[in-house]
Design a protein around this motif. Structure first.
Motif, mmCIF file in Angstrom:
data_model
loop_
_atom_site.group_PDB
_atom_site.id
_atom_site.type_symbol
_atom_site.label_atom_id
_atom_site.label_comp_id
_atom_site.label_asym_id
_atom_site.label_seq_id
_atom_site.Cartn_x
_atom_site.Cartn_y
_atom_site.Cartn_z
ATOM 1 N N ALA A 1 -7.511 -2.016 -1.157
ATOM 2 C CA ALA A 1 -6.867 -1.789 -2.452
ATOM 3 C C ALA A 1 -7.047 -0.339 -2.906
ATOM 4 O O ALA A 1 -6.087 0.313 -3.332
ATOM 5 C CB ALA A 1 -7.445 -2.746 -3.498
ATOM 6 N N PHE B 1 -4.909 1.909 -0.902
ATOM 7 C CA PHE B 1 -3.518 1.809 -1.338
ATOM 8 C C PHE B 1 -3.289 2.632 -2.605
ATOM 9 O O PHE B 1 -2.304 3.378 -2.712
ATOM 10 C CB PHE B 1 -3.137 0.344 -1.588
ATOM 11 N N LEU B 2 -4.197 2.507 -3.565
ATOM 12 C CA LEU B 2 -4.048 3.259 -4.813
ATOM 13 C C LEU B 2 -4.093 4.761 -4.544
ATOM 14 O O LEU B 2 -3.342 5.541 -5.148
ATOM 15 C CB LEU B 2 -5.144 2.863 -5.811
ATOM 16 N N ALA C 1 -0.824 5.804 -3.104
ATOM 17 C CA ALA C 1 0.165 5.885 -4.192
ATOM 18 C C ALA C 1 -0.052 7.172 -4.980
ATOM 19 O O ALA C 1 0.902 7.852 -5.374
ATOM 20 C CB ALA C 1 0.048 4.662 -5.106
ATOM 21 N N LEU D 1 -2.563 4.515 -12.313
ATOM 22 C CA LEU D 1 -3.253 4.525 -11.015
ATOM 23 C C LEU D 1 -4.742 4.740 -11.245
ATOM 24 O O LEU D 1 -5.588 4.147 -10.574
ATOM 25 C CB LEU D 1 -2.662 5.593 -10.082
ATOM 26 N N MET E 1 2.603 -3.133 -9.986
ATOM 27 C CA MET E 1 1.575 -2.375 -9.248
ATOM 28 C C MET E 1 0.412 -3.273 -8.836
ATOM 29 O O MET E 1 -0.145 -3.116 -7.750
ATOM 30 C CB MET E 1 1.049 -1.216 -10.099
ATOM 31 N N THR F 1 -0.584 -3.872 -4.944
ATOM 32 C CA THR F 1 -1.940 -3.681 -4.427
ATOM 33 C C THR F 1 -2.375 -4.915 -3.645
ATOM 34 O O THR F 1 -2.933 -4.828 -2.540
ATOM 35 C CB THR F 1 -2.918 -3.426 -5.588
ATOM 36 N N GLU F 2 -2.082 -6.069 -4.234
ATOM 37 C CA GLU F 2 -2.448 -7.333 -3.585
ATOM 38 C C GLU F 2 -1.721 -7.492 -2.245
ATOM 39 O O GLU F 2 -2.296 -7.962 -1.259
ATOM 40 C CB GLU F 2 -2.070 -8.476 -4.536
ATOM 41 N N GLN G 1 -0.814 -5.117 -0.266
ATOM 42 C CA GLN G 1 -1.450 -4.238 0.712
ATOM 43 C C GLN G 1 -2.773 -4.827 1.195
ATOM 44 O O GLN G 1 -3.111 -4.729 2.372
ATOM 45 C CB GLN G 1 -1.648 -2.826 0.137
ATOM 46 N N VAL G 2 -3.495 -5.458 0.270
ATOM 47 C CA VAL G 2 -4.749 -6.111 0.659
ATOM 48 C C VAL G 2 -4.465 -7.192 1.704
ATOM 49 O O VAL G 2 -5.163 -7.313 2.714
ATOM 50 C CB VAL G 2 -5.447 -6.715 -0.583
#
Ligand SMILES: C[S@@+](CC[C@H](N)C(=O)[O-])C[C@H]1O[C@@H](n2cnc3c(N)ncnc32)[C@H](O)[C@@H]1O
Lengths: 348, 90
Positions: A9, A12-13, A16, A67, B22, B26-27, B29-30
């Motif tokens: 997670a 990913f952030l 982004a 973000l 968002m 995120t979930e 991607q997890v």
């Protein structure tokens, strides 16, 4: 939350955020260039009038805000992740030996407790694991630098070392010691004192120094506006990312305190954020301060630092842009970057 | 009372809805990450061949997944119809 999910997670952030840093900022800058070609704004407020209502800018601003919010507070945020591991983290701190001195009775300045800086819930001293949260968060503060983020502190130290090795150094607002470490590494003969208001950050800093087996550093919980050191006992007083966290009046008091602590001819040097006078850069920076819960970014940028420093009796006053890595364009970067600058002066 | 979050859009609903997007992204991607790790471990254990799961599924496998696909698409898009699911007044 399990380790793997947390890492996925946060990665990913960060990805982004990189997209925002390059593509979204790039598109915003291109939009600005296009519009400013017809009538160039002279003030940040005019840039706001030009861009503030556009859909692109709204998403730019939303992402910058959120973000960061997700990074700290979401389901996979830094705060819940570290809270779940609280006991193990605290138990893992190395014995600091004589490297740590806390002051439970210390009064913190009002500005400090008024906002949760960086959107870190409770700020960097709000709970005993706050140092760990801040440390983990700092690894992705400068998104394009990645693991090289530590190098920027070494670069700053190297600039100061170019004028000879100081022997008594004070690092104000040292946090968890990320800025202090290159000083105790680079100047093994020097005596380094590092102070901060945050006990959780200092505890982590001292643990890191103990693991480094550093013998020349001491972390103390103290207010940079009023320290208990004797007059003229240091030849270098420094800070990194401290002054933008303080209101102008407190910045002035910290400069006055540095002046008192310096021996004649001693140097004061602060690494911090100061945007160029160009209105787009200022508009972007002021918005960043607002969205990142750093309300004193803008007042610092609008201060007459040279005037203040001269008034306090400093000489050789210099404000220079600082390149945080090789190859960055400090004047006109294609990607978003912090407007790093070094504010330096000597005691007469 | 919790303080209100900053807003960036003319309609605050968009600020909030994009937050939901968002969080879901995120979930996703997890999950993708977890799935990738699982596939790699299965391949290492010789239970699937490398690349096997990336190859196009056969007709039989596609047919087996059809009901699930249909249900997911319906559940995802149904709200766009704007229809009541239970009776309300006004
Ligand atoms: C952004 S952090 C930077 C930490 C460190 N210098 C680094 O580069 O990683 C700013 C630090 O300044 C500290 N701070 C803020 N006001 C202070 C004050 N009046 N006296 C001492 N420390 C202060 C905060 O607790 C925080 O740890």
């Amino acid at each position: 939350m399990d380790e793997r999910s947390f890492v996925a997670a946060q990665d990913f952030l960060l990805e982004a955020k990189k997209y925002w840093t390059t593509e979204i900022y790039g598109a915003l800058k291109a939009d600005y260039r296009h519009k400013a070609a017809k009538a160039a704004p002279g003030e940040p407020a005019e840039v706001r009038a030009m861009l503030g209502e556009t859909v692109l800018y709204r998403y730019y601003a939303w992402l910058e805000r959120h973000l960061q919010r997700f990074k700290y507070s979401g389901r996979y945020g830094l705060a819940p992740y570290h809270r779940e591991r609280r006991e193990a983290l605290l138990a893992g701190l190395a014995d600091p030996g004589g490297r740590l001195a806390l002051d439970p009775d210390l009064d913190v300045p009002k500005y400090y407790s008024a906002v949760d800086i960086h959107q870190h819930p409770g700020g960097v001293s709000g709970e005993d694991i706050a140092g760990f949260v801040y440390e983990r968060g700092s690894r992705s503060t400068t998104p394009m630098l990645g693991a090289r983020h530590r190098d920027l502190h070494q670069r700053f130290t190297d600039i100061l070392a170019a004028e000879g090795a100081p022997s008594r150094i004070l690092d104000m607002g040292c946090g968890f010691g990320k800025s202090t470490r290159p000083f105790y590494d680079s100047f093994p003969e020097a005596r380094i004192e590092a102070i901060d208001l945050s006990a959780p950050c200092l505890a982590l800093a001292a643990s890191i120094a103990a693991e480094d087996q550093a013998r020349n550093v001491r972390y103390r919980q103290m207010d940079a506006l009023a320290t208990d050191y004797d007059d003229a006992g240091f030849d270098l007083v420094t800070s990194t990312m401290l002054i933008h966290e303080m209101p102008p009046e407190e910045i002035e008091r910290s400069f006055a305190e540095a002046h008192r602590l310096l021996a004649p001819g001693g140097r004061m040097a602060h690494l911090d954020f100061l945007p160029a006078s160009e209105p787009f850069a200022r508009f972007i920076h002021y918005g960043h301060g607002r969205r990142n819960n750093e309300p004193f970014m803008r007042p610092l940028a609008e201060m007459d630092l040279e005037g203040v420093l001269a008034g306090l009796g400093f000489r050789d006053i210099e404000i220079q842009p600082f390149a945080e890595a090789d190859g960055v364009d400090t004047v006109d970067s294609a990607a978003w970057r912090f407007p790093w600058a070094v504010v330096s002066a000597r005691k007469a | 009372m919790a303080r209100s979050e900053q807003t960036f859009f003319e309609d605050e609903a968009l600020d909030r809805a994009f937050g939901v997007v968002m969080a879901l992204a995120t979930e996703v991607q997890v999950l993708r990450d977890r799935l990738g790790a699982l596939e790699a471990r299965l391949a290492a254990a010789g239970l699937v061949e490398a690349g096997e799961l990336a190859a196009a599924p056969g007709d039989e496998e596609r047919a087996a997944g059809e009901a699930d696909r249909r249900a997911f698409a319906a559940a995802l898009l149904e709200p766009l119809l704007g229809r009541q699911s239970s009776k309300s007044v006004g």
